[in-house]
Design a protein around this motif. Structure first.
Motif, mmCIF file in Angstrom:
data_model
loop_
_atom_site.group_PDB
_atom_site.id
_atom_site.type_symbol
_atom_site.label_atom_id
_atom_site.label_comp_id
_atom_site.label_asym_id
_atom_site.label_seq_id
_atom_site.Cartn_x
_atom_site.Cartn_y
_atom_site.Cartn_z
ATOM 1 N N GLN A 29 0.841 -1.185 0.000
ATOM 2 C CA GLN A 29 0.000 0.000 0.000
ATOM 3 C C GLN A 29 0.883 1.245 0.000
ATOM 4 O OE1 GLN A 29 -2.860 -0.015 3.106
ATOM 5 N NE2 GLN A 29 -3.961 1.727 2.323
ATOM 6 N N GLN A 83 -2.812 -6.675 -8.420
ATOM 7 C CA GLN A 83 -3.225 -5.416 -7.797
ATOM 8 C C GLN A 83 -4.740 -5.266 -7.838
ATOM 9 O OE1 GLN A 83 -1.076 -2.371 -9.900
ATOM 10 N NE2 GLN A 83 0.785 -2.695 -8.713
ATOM 11 N N ARG A 90 -5.039 -0.900 -4.440
ATOM 12 C CA ARG A 90 -4.335 -0.690 -5.708
ATOM 13 C C ARG A 90 -5.293 -1.013 -6.840
ATOM 14 N NH1 ARG A 90 1.440 -0.437 -5.015
ATOM 15 N NH2 ARG A 90 1.354 0.255 -7.156
#
Length: 127
Positions: A29, A83, A90
């Motif tokens: 993150q 992701q 993300r």
């Protein structure tokens, strides 16, 4: 076929560490990336350029260069999927995956540049 190095494990380990670093930064993150690197996704292209350039420095043959490039491009695309599906912080981006692949292609092109074996020369000079 790996080029001839005095420390082949060290250089191969460095390349693997670079790959693991890209994986970690891609999935963590808010990675600590300076704002000036994020412009036009330069960070993506540069990371994969470095990985592909290192592969060119490590391996002596065209087959290994192409195999490395295909694996690195696949890694970039797979990380975009990861992701999107494995994180909630993300986003998956086809543009990012494409920039990763462009970085790989540019890194692979360094095989045609003069001084392609600079890592071997550095390795020979280190004691």
């Amino acid at each position: 076929m790996l080029r001839s190095f005095r420390r082949p494990r060290w250089w191969t380990g460095a390349w693997i560490a670079m790959i693991l670093g890209v994986i970690a930064l891609s999935l963590m993150q808010g990675p600590p990336i300076p704002d000036w690197l994020v412009i036009a996704k330069f960070d993506h292209g540069f990371a994969y350029f470095c990985l592909a350039t290192m592969a060119v420095q490590l391996y002596a043959g065209r087959f290994e260069w192409i195999a490395s490039a295909l694996l690195l491009g696949t890694l970039g695309i797979a990380l975009e999927y990861a992701q999107g599906f494995l994180t909630d912080y993300r986003d998956m981006s086809a543009y990012d995956g494409a920039i990763d692949c462009v970085g790989v292609v540019i890194g692979l092109a360094t095989a045609r540049m003069p001084g392609v074996a600079w890592l071997q020369k550095l390795d020979a000079r280190l004691r």
